[in-house]
Design a protein around this motif. Structure first.
Motif, PDB file in Angstrom:
ATOM      1  N   TRP A 181     -93.305  47.374   3.234  1.00  0.00           N
ATOM      2  CA  TRP A 181     -92.692  48.681   2.964  1.00  0.00           C
ATOM      3  C   TRP A 181     -92.032  48.527   1.597  1.00  0.00           C
ATOM      4  O   TRP A 181     -90.925  48.010   1.480  1.00  0.00           O
ATOM      5  CB  TRP A 181     -91.702  49.002   4.060  1.00  0.00           C
ATOM      6  CG  TRP A 181     -90.973  50.296   3.929  1.00  0.00           C
ATOM      7  CD1 TRP A 181     -90.889  51.112   2.841  1.00  0.00           C
ATOM      8  CD2 TRP A 181     -90.193  50.933   4.950  1.00  0.00           C
ATOM      9  NE1 TRP A 181     -90.129  52.211   3.104  1.00  0.00           N
ATOM     10  CE2 TRP A 181     -89.681  52.126   4.398  1.00  0.00           C
ATOM     11  CE3 TRP A 181     -89.879  50.619   6.257  1.00  0.00           C
ATOM     12  CZ2 TRP A 181     -88.855  52.989   5.121  1.00  0.00           C
ATOM     13  CZ3 TRP A 181     -89.061  51.465   6.991  1.00  0.00           C
ATOM     14  CH2 TRP A 181     -88.560  52.650   6.421  1.00  0.00           C
ATOM     15  N   LEU A 182     -92.717  48.949   0.551  1.00  0.00           N
ATOM     16  CA  LEU A 182     -92.259  48.696  -0.813  1.00  0.00           C
ATOM     17  C   LEU A 182     -91.045  49.551  -1.147  1.00  0.00           C
ATOM     18  O   LEU A 182     -91.030  50.756  -0.918  1.00  0.00           O
ATOM     19  CB  LEU A 182     -93.385  48.977  -1.802  1.00  0.00           C
ATOM     20  CG  LEU A 182     -94.636  48.095  -1.669  1.00  0.00           C
ATOM     21  CD1 LEU A 182     -95.662  48.460  -2.723  1.00  0.00           C
ATOM     22  CD2 LEU A 182     -94.276  46.623  -1.765  1.00  0.00           C
ATOM     23  N   ARG A 183     -90.007  48.915  -1.710  1.00  0.00           N
ATOM     24  CA  ARG A 183     -88.791  49.589  -2.190  1.00  0.00           C
ATOM     25  C   ARG A 183     -88.422  49.022  -3.554  1.00  0.00           C
ATOM     26  O   ARG A 183     -87.391  48.350  -3.710  1.00  0.00           O
ATOM     27  CB  ARG A 183     -87.642  49.385  -1.198  1.00  0.00           C
ATOM     28  CG  ARG A 183     -87.880  49.910   0.215  1.00  0.00           C
ATOM     29  CD  ARG A 183     -88.165  51.411   0.228  1.00  0.00           C
ATOM     30  NE  ARG A 183     -87.183  52.186  -0.487  1.00  0.00           N
ATOM     31  CZ  ARG A 183     -86.009  52.578   0.034  1.00  0.00           C
ATOM     32  NH1 ARG A 183     -85.700  52.269   1.282  1.00  0.00           N
ATOM     33  NH2 ARG A 183     -85.185  53.311  -0.671  1.00  0.00           N
ATOM     34  N   PRO A 184     -89.245  49.261  -4.582  1.00  0.00           N
ATOM     35  CA  PRO A 184     -88.997  48.607  -5.882  1.00  0.00           C
ATOM     36  C   PRO A 184     -87.750  49.104  -6.596  1.00  0.00           C
ATOM     37  O   PRO A 184     -87.148  48.351  -7.372  1.00  0.00           O
ATOM     38  CB  PRO A 184     -90.265  48.930  -6.681  1.00  0.00           C
ATOM     39  CG  PRO A 184     -90.801  50.180  -6.050  1.00  0.00           C
ATOM     40  CD  PRO A 184     -90.451  50.089  -4.598  1.00  0.00           C
ATOM     41  N   VAL A 237     -96.806  62.963   7.265  1.00  0.00           N
ATOM     42  CA  VAL A 237     -95.350  62.916   7.153  1.00  0.00           C
ATOM     43  C   VAL A 237     -95.004  62.456   5.739  1.00  0.00           C
ATOM     44  O   VAL A 237     -95.406  61.365   5.310  1.00  0.00           O
ATOM     45  CB  VAL A 237     -94.760  61.958   8.203  1.00  0.00           C
ATOM     46  CG1 VAL A 237     -93.251  61.836   8.017  1.00  0.00           C
ATOM     47  CG2 VAL A 237     -95.086  62.434   9.611  1.00  0.00           C
ATOM     48  N   ARG A 238     -94.255  63.279   5.027  1.00  0.00           N
ATOM     49  CA  ARG A 238     -93.903  62.963   3.643  1.00  0.00           C
ATOM     50  C   ARG A 238     -92.416  62.684   3.462  1.00  0.00           C
ATOM     51  O   ARG A 238     -92.044  61.837   2.662  1.00  0.00           O
ATOM     52  CB  ARG A 238     -94.344  64.102   2.722  1.00  0.00           C
ATOM     53  CG  ARG A 238     -95.843  64.404   2.822  1.00  0.00           C
ATOM     54  CD  ARG A 238     -96.313  65.312   1.718  1.00  0.00           C
ATOM     55  NE  ARG A 238     -97.733  65.646   1.875  1.00  0.00           N
ATOM     56  CZ  ARG A 238     -98.741  64.868   1.493  1.00  0.00           C
ATOM     57  NH1 ARG A 238     -98.475  63.693   0.930  1.00  0.00           N
ATOM     58  NH2 ARG A 238     -99.997  65.238   1.675  1.00  0.00           N
ATOM     59  N   THR A 239     -91.553  63.402   4.176  1.00  0.00           N
ATOM     60  CA  THR A 239     -90.115  63.164   4.100  1.00  0.00           C
ATOM     61  C   THR A 239     -89.517  63.321   5.489  1.00  0.00           C
ATOM     62  O   THR A 239     -90.088  63.990   6.366  1.00  0.00           O
ATOM     63  CB  THR A 239     -89.426  64.151   3.139  1.00  0.00           C
ATOM     64  OG1 THR A 239     -89.646  65.489   3.605  1.00  0.00           O
ATOM     65  CG2 THR A 239     -89.967  64.002   1.723  1.00  0.00           C
ATOM     66  N   LEU A 240     -88.348  62.723   5.695  1.00  0.00           N
ATOM     67  CA  LEU A 240     -87.679  62.846   6.983  1.00  0.00           C
ATOM     68  C   LEU A 240     -87.156  64.261   7.217  1.00  0.00           C
ATOM     69  O   LEU A 240     -87.175  64.763   8.347  1.00  0.00           O
ATOM     70  CB  LEU A 240     -86.528  61.843   7.063  1.00  0.00           C
ATOM     71  CG  LEU A 240     -86.906  60.388   7.367  1.00  0.00           C
ATOM     72  CD1 LEU A 240     -85.654  59.533   7.411  1.00  0.00           C
ATOM     73  CD2 LEU A 240     -87.658  60.279   8.676  1.00  0.00           C
ATOM     74  N   VAL A 241     -86.667  64.917   6.178  1.00  0.00           N
ATOM     75  CA  VAL A 241     -86.092  66.249   6.376  1.00  0.00           C
ATOM     76  C   VAL A 241     -87.161  67.245   6.806  1.00  0.00           C
ATOM     77  O   VAL A 241     -86.855  68.224   7.497  1.00  0.00           O
ATOM     78  CB  VAL A 241     -85.382  66.728   5.096  1.00  0.00           C
ATOM     79  CG1 VAL A 241     -84.128  65.931   4.853  1.00  0.00           C
ATOM     80  CG2 VAL A 241     -86.315  66.623   3.892  1.00  0.00           C
ATOM     81  N   ASP A 242     -88.417  67.023   6.430  1.00  0.00           N
ATOM     82  CA  ASP A 242     -89.479  67.892   6.911  1.00  0.00           C
ATOM     83  C   ASP A 242     -89.646  67.767   8.424  1.00  0.00           C
ATOM     84  O   ASP A 242     -89.985  68.737   9.100  1.00  0.00           O
ATOM     85  CB  ASP A 242     -90.795  67.550   6.217  1.00  0.00           C
ATOM     86  CG  ASP A 242     -90.810  68.015   4.765  1.00  0.00           C
ATOM     87  OD1 ASP A 242     -89.985  68.889   4.417  1.00  0.00           O
ATOM     88  OD2 ASP A 242     -91.625  67.494   3.985  1.00  0.00           O
ATOM     89  N   LEU A 243     -89.403  66.572   8.967  1.00  0.00           N
ATOM     90  CA  LEU A 243     -89.498  66.393  10.418  1.00  0.00           C
ATOM     91  C   LEU A 243     -88.411  67.170  11.135  1.00  0.00           C
ATOM     92  O   LEU A 243     -88.603  67.595  12.277  1.00  0.00           O
ATOM     93  CB  LEU A 243     -89.408  64.903  10.762  1.00  0.00           C
ATOM     94  CG  LEU A 243     -90.532  64.013  10.231  1.00  0.00           C
ATOM     95  CD1 LEU A 243     -90.279  62.565  10.608  1.00  0.00           C
ATOM     96  CD2 LEU A 243     -91.877  64.468  10.760  1.00  0.00           C
ATOM     97  N   ALA A 244     -87.267  67.348  10.495  1.00  0.00           N
ATOM     98  CA  ALA A 244     -86.190  68.109  11.131  1.00  0.00           C
ATOM     99  C   ALA A 244     -86.555  69.584  11.296  1.00  0.00           C
ATOM    100  O   ALA A 244     -85.944  70.286  12.107  1.00  0.00           O
ATOM    101  CB  ALA A 244     -84.902  67.973  10.328  1.00  0.00           C
ATOM    102  N   LEU A 245     -87.542  70.077  10.539  1.00  0.00           N
ATOM    103  CA  LEU A 245     -87.965  71.471  10.637  1.00  0.00           C
ATOM    104  C   LEU A 245     -89.037  71.691  11.692  1.00  0.00           C
ATOM    105  O   LEU A 245     -89.397  72.839  11.962  1.00  0.00           O
ATOM    106  CB  LEU A 245     -88.489  71.951   9.278  1.00  0.00           C
ATOM    107  CG  LEU A 245     -87.504  71.871   8.113  1.00  0.00           C
ATOM    108  CD1 LEU A 245     -88.178  72.309   6.820  1.00  0.00           C
ATOM    109  CD2 LEU A 245     -86.269  72.712   8.397  1.00  0.00           C
ATOM    110  N   ASN A 291     -93.744  54.296   5.548  1.00  0.00           N
ATOM    111  CA  ASN A 291     -93.042  53.851   4.343  1.00  0.00           C
ATOM    112  C   ASN A 291     -92.498  55.004   3.513  1.00  0.00           C
ATOM    113  O   ASN A 291     -92.157  54.814   2.348  1.00  0.00           O
ATOM    114  CB  ASN A 291     -93.980  52.999   3.482  1.00  0.00           C
ATOM    115  CG  ASN A 291     -95.213  53.768   3.045  1.00  0.00           C
ATOM    116  OD1 ASN A 291     -95.548  54.810   3.616  1.00  0.00           O
ATOM    117  ND2 ASN A 291     -95.898  53.262   2.047  1.00  0.00           N
ATOM    118  N   ARG A 292     -92.373  56.213   4.085  1.00  0.00           N
ATOM    119  CA  ARG A 292     -91.896  57.367   3.336  1.00  0.00           C
ATOM    120  C   ARG A 292     -90.372  57.480   3.270  1.00  0.00           C
ATOM    121  O   ARG A 292     -89.828  57.861   2.234  1.00  0.00           O
ATOM    122  CB  ARG A 292     -92.480  58.645   3.940  1.00  0.00           C
ATOM    123  CG  ARG A 292     -93.974  58.798   3.699  1.00  0.00           C
ATOM    124  CD  ARG A 292     -94.251  58.989   2.236  1.00  0.00           C
ATOM    125  NE  ARG A 292     -95.674  59.198   1.964  1.00  0.00           N
ATOM    126  CZ  ARG A 292     -96.160  59.461   0.773  1.00  0.00           C
ATOM    127  NH1 ARG A 292     -95.352  59.545  -0.269  1.00  0.00           N
ATOM    128  NH2 ARG A 292     -97.455  59.614   0.591  1.00  0.00           N
TER     129      ARG A 292
END
Length: 472
Positions: A107-110, A48-56, A367-368
């Motif tokens: 979950w890093l969010r720099p 899993v790399r992005t959330l929008v890919d899961l929507a497909l 963490n994506r």
């Protein structure tokens, strides 16, 4: 509380379907979108790399707007989901003992200045492998460990550390809740071996053991090699000059072998990768507490927290690195050779949770997402935990869909990544309570060319009260 149908159906498919039904019941708001989002995490091809890919993914029948709407506006009954996790079958050691591991993973969010509740997380291995403090959301996980060489664990709880949180105090409360849920679920009864909790060097193991003394748990923690412990106070001898009797005995300096004295137990075990592993144990040693830091506001006299010190030395390291001893503190006393072997072997099994963190981040994409709201991050975290739990329950049902370059593996030795490959085929046999989406049209959105008149608020980065804790 027990899961519905858990006693009536003993097969893996029935158990997995019952958990999916219970998981859907834990989603009171936007449950259909959240449930299908968890299914898409399990069934999508590749990491899993992005959330929008899961929507497909075919399993997610709603649009990307419903996906983000579920995470931002949905709701998860976390208390019920925690109890559902505790009610499932859990792995145990050979003597029937539950072994729990506690660790923190960030979950890093720099670069997310608009995200609230960020804390500085102690990380390592970035850049030139230097230790750095990176902004992010640190989460404390509790997982049950298996025996033997495996990359599986059973995640029981996850709590986000807010800025200013005391890691030791939060760990004490988290472990108390987890142990009480396990007792209610029937995983521990009177007369069973006490639950063993394994900690890394960043935790104050004696303090945690002191505040959890009323629970059937034993604490095993790693100590730094520069620590100094104290022996029990000598027996009181009448002194005509008076004076207060001593509370502590002689020093036990980890770096000075002349202060160790004779061991109470010594074991030598042959290992495949490390050669001979020698463990030495000294009984009834305790730290000398002072009224500062965590004990500054303690009422009454400071306690004497006795335990067993274990020194583990191996013959060689597979990597060829510097072979340094490992120092462990166990809250039990009067250790036998069996206790010593169980302690150091359980500590080595603690590193299985690192495999779980790697799977959550690199495969399941924990963490994506670039979420702004910390509550949405909590929902996504529990969705990923529920997805991982379904992989664990599907373990006996999965077939080995190996790549041409991979070696065949028995069905009972499949890794979580290999089990996930066949979950899409398995999903057709499972209960899917999510309802079909209703027809709708997307909203107009912001008119093209118009500027955002409500800029997001920038937040400062806080810090958790943990010194020397390296997050995985």
């Amino acid at each position: 509380m027990s899961l519905p149908c858990a006693s009536a159906s003993q097969d893996a498919i029935g158990q997995l379907s019952c958990f999916r039904t219970e998981f859907y019941a834990c989603l009171p708001t936007r449950g259909d979108a959240l449930f299908e989002l968890a299914d898409s995490v399990l069934c999508t091809d590749g990491p899993v790399r992005t959330l929008v890919d899961l929507a497909l993914a075919p399993e997610h029948r709603r649009g990307h707007g419903g996906l983000y709407g579920g995470l931002n506006q949905g709701r998860i009954n976390v208390a019920r989901l925690r109890q559902a996790q505790a009610s499932l079958p859990l792995p145990k050691a050979a003597d029937g003992r539950l072994v729990l591991a506690v660790d923190v993973s960030p979950w890093l969010r720099p670069d997310a200045a608009t995200c609230p509740d960020r804390s500085f997380c102690h990380t390592y291995g970035r850049g030139e492998a230097k230790h750095q403090m990176m902004p992010g959301w640190p989460y404390s996980f509790v997982a049950a460990l298996e025996t033997g060489s495996t990359s599986w664990t059973a995640i029981l709880d996850a709590v986000r550390l807010v800025p200013g949180a005391d890691v030791a105090a939060l760990t004490i409360a988290q472990l108390r809740d987890v142990v009480e849920r396990l007792i209610v679920a029937g995983h521990w009864h009177e007369g069973d071996p006490e639950i063993l909790v394994v900690l890394d060097s960043g935790y104050d193991a004696p303090r945690i053991a002191h505040f959890l003394a009323d629970l059937p748990v034993q604490i095993l923690g790693r100590l730094r090699s520069d620590r100094v412990m104290r022996r029990p106070a000598p027996k009181r001898i009448y002194d005509p000059k008076g004076g207060r009797p001593p509370k502590h005995g002689g020093e036990f300096v980890f770096g000075d072998a002349g202060t160790w004295g004779p061991e109470q137990a010594v074991t030598v075990t042959g290992t495949r990768h490390y050669g001979a592993a020698t463990a030495q144990a000294w009984d009834r040693l305790h730290p000398r507490l002072t009224r500062r830091a965590a004990w500054l506001d303690h009422d009454g006299p400071l306690p004497i927290i006795e335990g067993t010190i274990i020194r583990l030395v191996v013959e060689k390291l597979p990597s060829g690195g510097v072979n340094r001893p490992v120092w462990l503190w166990w809250s039990g006393t009067d250790a036998t050779t069996t206790d010593v072997d169980r302690c150091w072997q359980s500590f080595l099994r603690r590193f299985d949770i690192e495999h779980t963190f790697r799977l959550l981040k690199q495969t399941l994409g924990w963490n994506r997402p670039r979420l702004r709201n910390s509550q949405a991050a909590d929902r996504w975290t529990w969705l990923v935990i529920a997805a991982y739990t379904q992989l664990r329950l599907a373990r006996p049902l999965a077939s080995d869909l190996r790549r041409p370059w991979e070696k065949p593996v028995p069905s009972n030795k499949l890794t979580p990544g290999r089990v996930r490959r066949g979950f899409r085929n398995l999903r057709t046999k499972l209960v899917s309570p999510a309802r079909a989406p209703k027809p709708t049209r997307p909203g107009p959105g912001r008119p093209p060319g118009s500027k955002n008149r409500h800029p997001a608020v920038r937040h400062e980065v806080g810090r958790v009260l943990a010194t020397g804790k390296a997050f995985s």
